[in-house]
Design a protein around this motif. Structure first.
Motif, mmCIF file in Angstrom:
data_model
loop_
_atom_site.group_PDB
_atom_site.id
_atom_site.type_symbol
_atom_site.label_atom_id
_atom_site.label_comp_id
_atom_site.label_asym_id
_atom_site.label_seq_id
_atom_site.Cartn_x
_atom_site.Cartn_y
_atom_site.Cartn_z
ATOM 1 N N ILE A 1 0.835 -1.200 0.000
ATOM 2 C CA ILE A 1 0.000 0.000 0.000
ATOM 3 C C ILE A 1 0.868 1.248 0.000
ATOM 4 N N GLN A 2 1.938 1.242 0.795
ATOM 5 C CA GLN A 2 2.850 2.388 0.847
ATOM 6 C C GLN A 2 3.476 2.650 -0.523
ATOM 7 N N ARG A 3 3.914 1.591 -1.185
ATOM 8 C CA ARG A 3 4.529 1.752 -2.507
ATOM 9 C C ARG A 3 3.525 2.291 -3.513
ATOM 10 N N LEU A 4 2.301 1.762 -3.469
ATOM 11 C CA LEU A 4 1.271 2.219 -4.401
ATOM 12 C C LEU A 4 0.915 3.687 -4.159
ATOM 13 N N GLU A 5 0.850 4.093 -2.900
ATOM 14 C CA GLU A 5 0.583 5.498 -2.589
ATOM 15 C C GLU A 5 1.703 6.398 -3.107
ATOM 16 N N LYS A 6 2.931 5.928 -3.008
ATOM 17 C CA LYS A 6 4.066 6.708 -3.508
ATOM 18 C C LYS A 6 3.994 6.842 -5.026
ATOM 19 N N VAL A 7 3.685 5.742 -5.724
ATOM 20 C CA VAL A 7 3.546 5.783 -7.183
ATOM 21 C C VAL A 7 2.404 6.724 -7.571
ATOM 22 N N LYS A 8 1.298 6.641 -6.842
ATOM 23 C CA LYS A 8 0.151 7.505 -7.122
ATOM 24 C C LYS A 8 0.529 8.980 -6.974
ATOM 25 N N SER A 9 1.254 9.301 -5.911
ATOM 26 C CA SER A 9 1.628 10.705 -5.705
ATOM 27 C C SER A 9 2.581 11.185 -6.800
ATOM 28 N N GLU A 10 3.482 10.309 -7.242
ATOM 29 C CA GLU A 10 4.388 10.684 -8.327
ATOM 30 C C GLU A 10 3.628 10.887 -9.633
ATOM 31 N N LEU A 11 2.663 10.023 -9.911
ATOM 32 C CA LEU A 11 1.861 10.168 -11.127
ATOM 33 C C LEU A 11 1.028 11.450 -11.091
ATOM 34 N N LEU A 12 0.473 11.756 -9.929
ATOM 35 C CA LEU A 12 -0.290 13.000 -9.803
ATOM 36 C C LEU A 12 0.606 14.220 -9.993
ATOM 37 N N GLU A 13 1.830 14.121 -9.518
ATOM 38 C CA GLU A 13 2.786 15.215 -9.701
ATOM 39 C C GLU A 13 3.117 15.405 -11.183
ATOM 40 N N TRP A 14 3.318 14.276 -11.889
ATOM 41 C CA TRP A 14 3.577 14.353 -13.330
ATOM 42 C C TRP A 14 2.389 14.959 -14.067
ATOM 43 N N LYS A 15 1.191 14.543 -13.697
ATOM 44 C CA LYS A 15 -0.028 15.069 -14.340
ATOM 45 C C LYS A 15 -0.127 16.571 -14.119
ATOM 46 N N LYS A 16 0.195 16.999 -12.916
ATOM 47 C CA LYS A 16 0.149 18.423 -12.587
ATOM 48 C C LYS A 16 1.138 19.222 -13.423
ATOM 49 N N ASN A 17 2.307 18.643 -13.704
ATOM 50 C CA ASN A 17 3.349 19.334 -14.453
ATOM 51 C C ASN A 17 3.099 19.344 -15.972
ATOM 52 N N LEU A 18 2.186 18.497 -16.444
ATOM 53 C CA LEU A 18 1.919 18.453 -17.890
ATOM 54 C C LEU A 18 1.083 19.615 -18.357
#
Length: 109
Positions: free
Chosen positions: A92-109
């Motif tokens: 769960i911790q790893r998935l939350e980290k991946v999710k936050s990174e993906l959201l950060e990428w989406k925000k930067n696009l």
């Protein structure tokens, strides 16, 4: 819950209280209640938590605060299903980290 702490050998109870956004007294109470927590004590008697203790605190926090377990229920859960709980929690911790990174990428696009 993701805890943002620097890489260290030991963490003070104040650092953990700030990272978990709880009172130091709650961490002190959990230390007394849960055998899984084994912080070292310095000459003054201050608790010094290892990274392993931080992982265990994250699991306790998840069970008690996020999933709504009672203290007795969390103790029982940790004793009965120790290894699967750790595996699921780390996943769960790893998935939350991946999710936050993906959201950060989406925000930067």
């Amino acid at each position: 819950m993701q805890v943002q702490l620097p890489e260290k050998r030991y963490y003070s109870i104040g650092e953990l209280a700030k990272a978990f956004d709880v009172n130091a007294s709650l961490i002190r109470f959990w230390d007394k209640e849960f055998d899984i927590l084994q912080p070292k004590k310095n000459a003054k008697g201050n608790r010094m938590f290892t990274p392993e203790d931080v992982k265990n605190l994250q699991i306790i926090y998840h069970l008690v605060k996020e999933r709504g377990f009672t203290l007795e229920g969390a103790k029982t859960h940790l004793k009965e299903k120790k290894q699967p709980t750790f595996d699921k929690f780390e996943l769960i911790q790893r998935l939350e980290k991946v999710k936050s990174e993906l959201l950060e990428w989406k925000k930067n696009l």
